[in-house]
Structures are given as structure tokens and as C-alpha cells.
Write a protein that holds these residues in place. Structure first.
Motif, short mmCIF file in Angstrom:
data_model
loop_
_atom_site.label_atom_id
_atom_site.label_comp_id
_atom_site.label_asym_id
_atom_site.label_seq_id
_atom_site.Cartn_x
_atom_site.Cartn_y
_atom_site.Cartn_z
N ALA A 28 0.80 -1.23 0.00
CA ALA A 28 0.00 0.00 0.00
C ALA A 28 0.84 1.28 0.00
N GLY A 29 1.94 1.28 0.73
CA GLY A 29 2.77 2.49 0.79
C GLY A 29 3.45 2.76 -0.54
N ARG A 30 4.01 1.73 -1.13
CA ARG A 30 4.71 1.91 -2.41
C ARG A 30 3.72 2.31 -3.51
N ILE A 31 2.52 1.73 -3.46
CA ILE A 31 1.50 2.08 -4.45
C ILE A 31 1.18 3.58 -4.35
N ALA A 32 1.02 4.06 -3.12
CA ALA A 32 0.68 5.48 -2.92
C ALA A 32 1.79 6.38 -3.45
N LYS A 33 3.03 6.02 -3.14
CA LYS A 33 4.14 6.85 -3.61
C LYS A 33 4.26 6.82 -5.13
N ALA A 34 4.03 5.64 -5.72
CA ALA A 34 4.11 5.53 -7.19
C ALA A 34 3.02 6.38 -7.84
N ALA A 35 1.84 6.41 -7.22
CA ALA A 35 0.74 7.22 -7.78
C ALA A 35 1.09 8.71 -7.71
N TYR A 111 6.97 12.86 2.74
CA TYR A 111 6.26 12.52 3.98
C TYR A 111 6.23 11.00 4.16
N ALA A 112 5.95 10.29 3.08
CA ALA A 112 5.83 8.83 3.16
C ALA A 112 7.15 8.20 3.60
N ASP A 113 8.26 8.72 3.08
CA ASP A 113 9.57 8.17 3.46
C ASP A 113 9.86 8.45 4.93
#
Ligand SMILES: O=C(COP(=O)(O)O)[C@H](O)[C@H](O)COP(=O)(O)O
Length: 331
Positions: A28-35, A111-113
């Protein structure tokens, strides 16, 4: 909004959408960052000159990205964060609109990182020297905690489930092994029988609902049940952008059902035309089964999820823009 034809999307954006759909980018986290990255690229590569057309084009890119996988709310949350302010008054030139998208996408990724590092720091504190920890699927948030505990000198053993049918447990095992963590892979069906060796469970999340229920890889709720039977602590590691504002007003988290052929091969399906295979990718763990949710803002009880959602997003009824953008996506 202009009624013009929406421009073709840049190939890099289409490629990111395809990779998310095909699970080459997953979690889920990687998907959000990729989007967020796809939105940034789309904004930078827009070749038109009209602000209105740009906004329409960005909403279409947003809609494409949100349609790729249904369950992880991190995806619409990230997309909303990046594009929702395009609707605000004052965004009246192409340059303003473009720089808004680019800066919000970059801010989200940053922020995600940072959130992942903070989760590792909070989560590492619940791991004791000598602990045996069970994890499921492949979660960057959960794995980060385990790696940091190991780096801080705690002698831990991690049991990683295979996670059928896509075997994300292998990714977890390999990333832990690379860091020098002791790993045992087990089939999911062995979870209850090995629970007597486990001191705590740490898993990730795709979505946290307002009532504190956690949606994660299918099988998570069975692990929680087996942990509860023995009174073993069950922790969920997640960024707050996986908390769902939509559930605050009663929306149900959609569970993704994937292809039958991930479970049974084409030949068997052809031999038995009446056979149907159910392949849900996620399940729901009730809040009562969860000891704590480890987030970048601290470890919170699942019962506090709705407070976090209101703090982060405002109440959706009060905050129409979120819903309005969502409706735009649905058109
Ligand atoms: O269920 C999965 C991945 O499912 P899939 O492989 O189907 O995407 C992960 O546990 C969460 O997404 C959290 O991961 P992270 O902590 O990396 O966001």
C-alpha cells in the motif's frame, strides 16, 4: 471545465498504472508513492496551454490511478492529497496549477519516506531482545521495524508466511536476510501450530477503518485469531495515510478479488467448467484483536482510529471537497 478532448497520458504514467495493476509495484505504501510520482510526471509532461484543460487532464490521470487496485486507501488518499487543491479558488493559471501538483506530489513522497522511519523507531521499542516475531505478506512498514530492532542489536527471529498465491513472504524473507535477520518461512496453514513459538505478531495494513478494523493481506485475520487464542500481542504497522476517511461516513472497504488462475491453472479450469475459484486478496481484522497500531504519530489503540481520521482529514461531511473529488473520479 473545458469540454475538449482529454490529452493522451504520458507513457511513463501509463506504465506506472500498469505496474500497480499487475502488482509489479505493490504494497500500500509503495502504491501510494508511485501514484504521487505518476501525477508529478503527468503534470510536468503536460504540453497544453490551458489551465482548465490541465485540471481536467489531471483528474483523468487521477481517475486512472485510483482504478488500478481497489483496496488500499493509501492510493485515493495520496491522489486526493496531490490533486484536490486544484479545485480551490485562486488556482487560475497553468503555472500555478502545475506547480501545485508537482510540489504536493513531492511533499507526499517525502512525507511517506519520513513516516516509514518514524514507524520503525516507534515500533522497534515494542520488540524485545530474544523475541520471535511472526509477520505476513510483505509490508515495508512492518519489515522496517524488524530491521531496526536487529540493527539495534536485538537478537530476533522472524517467521514469515509464504503468503499464497503470490508468495510475497519470499520478498520479506529476502529483504530481512539481506540485513542479517534470522528468518524461517512457513506456509500460512502452519500459523496456528507454530504460534506457541511466537512472542508477537507485526503486520502491515492496506486500510484502517474508522472503527479500528484493519484490512490487510488475506490470512491476516486468521493470524490475529490464532494470536488472540494464546494472548499474543498483535501489532499493525502503518502510515496514517492508510486510515480511511470514507469509512467515517459508513463506506465499506472494497475487497479486491483477483483472477481464478492465480489459484488454479487454466487446464484444470478448462477440465471443470463448473468449478469456481474465490481469490480474495485481503481480509478484515476486527479492532478487538489488535494490541496497537504503530504509526508515524505514535502507537495508538485501534479504537482511536476515528480521532486520527478526523485530525488528518476533517470530517468528510464537513469537508465536502474530499467527497467531490471522489465523485469526480467515479464519473
Ligand atoms: O497486504 C499487503 C500487500 O498486499 P499486495 O502484495 O497485494 O499489494 C501489505 O501488508 C500492505 O500493503 C502493507 O504494506 P506496506 O507496509 O509496504 O505499505
Amino acid at each position: 471545465m473545458s469540454q475538449g478532448v482529454v490529452r493522451a497520458f504520458p507513457p511513463e504514467v501509463l506504465e506506472i498504472a500498469r505496474k500497480i495493476r499487475d502488482m509489479e509495484i505493490r504494497g500500500a505504501g509503495r502504491i501510494a508513492k508511485a501514484a504521487a510520482e505518476a501525477l508529478r510526471i503527468a503534470a510536468l509532461k503536460y504540453e497544453g496551454e490551458s489551465c482548465e484543460e490541465f485540471k481536467e487532464y489531471m483528474l483523468k490521470v487521477a481517475e486512472l490511478l485510483v482504478s488500478t487496485r481497489p483496496t488500499a486507501v493509501s492510493l485515493p488518499n495520496a491522489v486526493n492529497y496531490v490533486v484536490s487543491q486544484l479545485k480551490k479558488p485562486g488556482i487560475d493559471s497553468l503555472e500555478k496549477a502545475r506547480s501545485l501538483v508537482v510540489s504536493r506530489a513531492s511533499r507526499f513522497i517525502e512525507y511517506a519516506d519520513q513516516a516509514l522511519s518514524k514507524i520503525s523507531e516507534f515500533g522497534e521499542k515494542v520488540i524485545r531482545d530474544g523475541d520471535t516475531i511472526l509477520t505476513h505478506c510483505n509490508s515495508a512498514a512492518a519489515t522496517g521495524i524488524l530491521v531496526l530492532a536487529h540493527k539495534k542489536g536485538k537478537d530476533i527471529t522472524v517467521y514469515a508466511t509464504e503468503t499464497r498465491p503470490k508468495f510475497q513472504g519470499y520478498i520479506t524473507a529476502e529483504s530481512l536476510l539481506r540485513e542479517g535477520v534470522r528468518v524461517r518461512i512457513i506456509p500460512e496453514s502452519a500459523v496456528r501450530s507454530i504460534m506457541k513459538r511466537i512472542d508477537k505478531v507485526v503486520v502491515g495494513a492496506d486500510t484502517v477503518a474508522a472503527n479500528g478494523a484493519v484490512v490487510n493481506k488475506v490470512g491476516t485475520s486468521l493470524i490475529a485469531l490464532a494470536a488472540r487464542e494464546r494472548g499474543i500481542d498483535f501489532f499493525v504497522a502503518t502510515e496514517t495515510f492508510k486510515f480511511s476517511p470514507f469509512t467515517l461516513i459508513g463506506d465499506i472497504v472494497p475487497i479486491e478479488f483477483r483472477a481464478e488462475t492465480e489459484i488454479v491453472d487454466e487446464e484444470m479450469l478448462a477440465r471443470h467448467p463448473k468449478l469456481r475459484v474465490l481469490n480474495p486478496a485481503f481480509d478484515v481484522t476486527p479492532p478487538d484483536f489488535i494490541t496497537g497500531i504503530i504509526t508515524e504519530i505514535g502507537i495508538i489503540p485501534p479504537q482511536a482510529a476515528s480521532i486520527v481520521i478526523e485530525e488528518m482529514y476533517g470530517h468528510p461531511v464537513m469537508h465536502e471537497s474530499l467527497k467531490a473529488v471522489e465523485e469526480d473520479f467515479a464519473q
